[in-house]
Scaffold this motif. Structure first.
Motif, PDB file in Angstrom:
ATOM      1  N   ASN A  39       0.775  -1.330   0.045  1.00  0.00           N
ATOM      2  CA  ASN A  39      -0.010   0.102   0.077  1.00  0.00           C
ATOM      3  C   ASN A  39       1.002   1.296   0.034  1.00  0.00           C
ATOM      4  O   ASN A  39       0.671   2.288  -0.503  1.00  0.00           O
ATOM      5  N   TYR A  42       2.118   1.757  -3.458  1.00  0.00           N
ATOM      6  CA  TYR A  42       1.195   2.106  -4.492  1.00  0.00           C
ATOM      7  C   TYR A  42       1.161   3.528  -4.133  1.00  0.00           C
ATOM      8  O   TYR A  42       0.945   4.551  -5.361  1.00  0.00           O
ATOM      9  N   HIS A  43       1.120   4.227  -2.868  1.00  0.00           N
ATOM     10  CA  HIS A  43       0.648   5.549  -2.688  1.00  0.00           C
ATOM     11  C   HIS A  43       1.735   6.395  -3.065  1.00  0.00           C
ATOM     12  O   HIS A  43       1.829   7.524  -3.641  1.00  0.00           O
ATOM     13  N   ILE A  45       4.028   5.919  -5.472  1.00  0.00           N
ATOM     14  CA  ILE A  45       4.257   6.024  -6.709  1.00  0.00           C
ATOM     15  C   ILE A  45       3.003   6.596  -7.338  1.00  0.00           C
ATOM     16  O   ILE A  45       3.411   7.721  -8.231  1.00  0.00           O
ATOM     17  N   LYS A  46       2.032   6.665  -7.017  1.00  0.00           N
ATOM     18  CA  LYS A  46       0.618   7.520  -7.329  1.00  0.00           C
ATOM     19  C   LYS A  46       1.018   8.948  -7.129  1.00  0.00           C
ATOM     20  O   LYS A  46       0.896   9.719  -7.746  1.00  0.00           O
ATOM     21  N   ASP A  47       1.539   9.447  -5.947  1.00  0.00           N
ATOM     22  CA  ASP A  47       1.872  10.659  -5.606  1.00  0.00           C
ATOM     23  C   ASP A  47       2.814  11.465  -6.709  1.00  0.00           C
ATOM     24  O   ASP A  47       2.706  12.322  -7.074  1.00  0.00           O
ATOM     25  N   GLU A  48       3.776  10.478  -6.920  1.00  0.00           N
ATOM     26  CA  GLU A  48       4.979  10.997  -7.913  1.00  0.00           C
ATOM     27  C   GLU A  48       4.346  11.099  -9.013  1.00  0.00           C
ATOM     28  O   GLU A  48       4.660  12.429  -9.849  1.00  0.00           O
ATOM     29  N   LEU A  49       3.175  10.381  -9.727  1.00  0.00           N
ATOM     30  CA  LEU A  49       2.888  10.528 -10.892  1.00  0.00           C
ATOM     31  C   LEU A  49       1.576  11.778 -11.049  1.00  0.00           C
ATOM     32  O   LEU A  49       1.315  12.037 -11.944  1.00  0.00           O
ATOM     33  N   SER A  50       1.248  12.046  -9.759  1.00  0.00           N
ATOM     34  CA  SER A  50       0.442  13.265  -9.860  1.00  0.00           C
ATOM     35  C   SER A  50       1.081  14.497 -10.437  1.00  0.00           C
ATOM     36  O   SER A  50       0.356  15.593 -10.728  1.00  0.00           O
ATOM     37  N   ASN A  54      -2.879  16.374 -16.425  1.00  0.00           N
ATOM     38  CA  ASN A  54      -4.148  15.655 -16.463  1.00  0.00           C
ATOM     39  C   ASN A  54      -4.553  15.344 -17.935  1.00  0.00           C
ATOM     40  O   ASN A  54      -4.697  16.174 -18.958  1.00  0.00           O
TER      41      ASN A  54
END
Ligand SMILES: *Cc1c(COP(=O)(O)O)cnc(C)c1O
Length: 485
Positions: A39, A42-43, A45-50, A54
């Protein structure tokens, strides 16, 4: 506590940002010694991709940013299938063949079933088409006892970069027909005039990436017939292949024209599939020489294969089938931009790709050109509002004409269009108010920021410093920018 809640050194890590991982840099160069809870990984990497844009506000690209839930479900179901395992996944192979047949029919291929293949995108499709044209020409020349060491191919200088790659990788001389400040497409007369005995084919683009204009395939076809010249045309219909047959069926550009031997189309553009899938179809088997095709005997079953790579995901092909069996407003935007004083460079009304290409009035309109109040500055200002609307320098021989381009995709609704127009007005006003010094500063900040990002975002890793300043491409030689595709 479940094991995913224990961090690398055994501390409990009940919350993502309370864990010790949150206070460390993410690993960049070395694979770490110990694992990270799922978890948290996941978070992080997701934060980096933000930090990425968009996709929905990315009006630069033709590539799909929306698919229905049902299509996404089919894709995720197929994610673990390797497309090349024909024996294991015969139904997926069958679905590819159905897609090839449907696309061949859509392009008016003469036979009942078509010769063609799925690819990773139009670039791979174009590489295959060039190899087939080159081999076809070579076999013919060998039969005539003539030399085969100087093949050439004729194309517009507005080609997508993959054509330059194909020519260079497969050692075919490129012969360009240049654009002018008023003609952004190939001139059929000039193209045919460049043909000689070593020409493997002429390329025509159904929807150039600058203005979306369809090149005159019929013009080239008719000239070749009139002059009795025995070479074929390849149509690069990466974007237009899934637009023109539906929006403007009266345009003749496909296998209805007898000189068209092969066509590519990107499934991930107006084929409405997420990247990457493309297609290439040949008029008849004779145009795809047998010695390029490999029969893969996989666990006892023979399946012919003509691709550059071996393994790939099956999801995109299944998704393409979904869109093909399920199937479905640029002109309004063009009108609004004209009202704002822009010069519209794209044709619209279904006569070209659904995009709007435009520029500020300039010397052709007897206006003074201001290098700090230009298309690149406006692109920068729009970026601060989240919109990705790129500026380009046109193909060579247009005297570095600048332009902007908005690609209209399925998910670009009228209300999103309204928001964009409002922001365009706002940004133009700001640009006027801010004055040259400010814009200059902002541009230089942006250049620095881009350089810093490119350190990270180069697709040939660590290739930036080794390989920058090349002088072999149209871009390196003339300053042409390649529009996003
Ligand atoms: C997008 C595009 C390509 C490259 O296609 P990919 O599917 O991105 O590999 C080639 N030619 C034209 C005209 C394009 O628009």
């Amino acid at each position: 506590m479940p094991p995913t809640q224990i961090s690398r050194d055994g501390e409990p890590a009940s919350s993502v940002y309370g864990s010790r991982f949150a206070s460390h840099e993410l690993p960049c160069n070395d694979i770490p010694d110990g694992p990270m809870p799922a978890n948290i990984a996941y978070h992080m990497i997701k934060d980096e991709l933000s930090l990425d844009n968009n996709p929905k506000l990315n009006l630069a690209s033709f590539v799909s940013t929306y698919m229905e839930k049902e299509a996404e479900m089919l894709m995720s179901d197929a994610m673990s299938k390797n497309f090349i395992d024909y024996e294991e996944y015969p139904q997926t192979a069958e679905i590819q063949n159905r897609c090839v047949n449907m696309i061949g029919k859509l392009f008016n291929a003469p036979g009942e079933t078509s010769v063609g293949t799925s690819t990773v995108g139009s670039s791979e499709a174009i590489m295959l088409a060039v190899l087939a044209m080159k081999r076809y020409w070579k076999i013919k020349r060998e039969k005539e006892g003539k030399s085969t060491d100087k093949p050439n191919i004729i194309m517009s200088s507005a080609v997508q970069v993959c054509w330059e790659k194909a020519a260079r990788y497969f050692e075919v001389e490129e012969r360009f027909v240049n654009c002018t400040r008023t003609r952004f497409v190939i001139d059929p007369e000039e193209a045919v005039a460049q043909v000689d005995e070593n020409t493997i084919g002429i390329v025509a683009i159904l929807g150039t990436t600058y203005t979306g204009a369809y090149e005159d395939v019929k013009g080239i076809n008719d000239l070749l017939i009139k002059k009795n010249i025995d070479i074929g045309i390849h149509v690069d219909a990466a974007s237009g292949g899934f637009v023109a047959p539906f929006v403007a069926p009266e345009i003749e550009w496909d296998f209805k024209l007898e000189k068209v031997v092969s066509i590519n189309v990107s499934g991930h553009k107006y084929g409405l599939v997420y990247p990457g899938v493309g297609w290439v179809v040949w008029r008849a088997p004779q145009f795809l020489p047998k010695d390029l095709v490999f029969n893969i005997n996989y666990l006892g079953a023979d399946q012919s294969s003509f691709t550059l790579n071996f393994s790939k995901g099956a999801s995109q092909i299944i998704a393409q089938y979904y869109q093909l069996i399920r199937l479905a407003t640029a002109d309004y935007l063009a009108e609004e931009l004209k009202k704002l004083g822009f010069i519209i460079m794209s044709e619209g009304h279904g006569r070209s790709l659904p995009l709007v290409a435009f520029r500020f009035p300039g010397r052709d309109e007897k206006e003074i050109e201001d290098e700090h109040f230009d298309e690149f500055a406006l692109a920068l200002y729009l970026r601060t509002r989240g919109w990705v609307v790129p500026a380009y320098t046109m193909a060579p021989n247009t005297d570095k004409m600048k332009m902007m381009r908005i690609v209209i995709r399925e998910d670009f609704s009228r209300s999103r269009c309204g928001l964009l127009i409002k922001d365009m007005k706002l940004c133009c006003q700001q640009l006027e108010q801010d004055g040259q010094q400010f814009v200059k500063r902002m541009e230089s900040n942006y250049e620095q920021h881009k350089a810093a990002r490119q350190d990270r975002g180069n697709s040939l890793h660590n290739g930036d410093s080794e390989y920058k300043n090349e002088h072999h491409s149209l871009s390196g030689k003339t300053g042409k920018s390649h529009p996003v595709c």
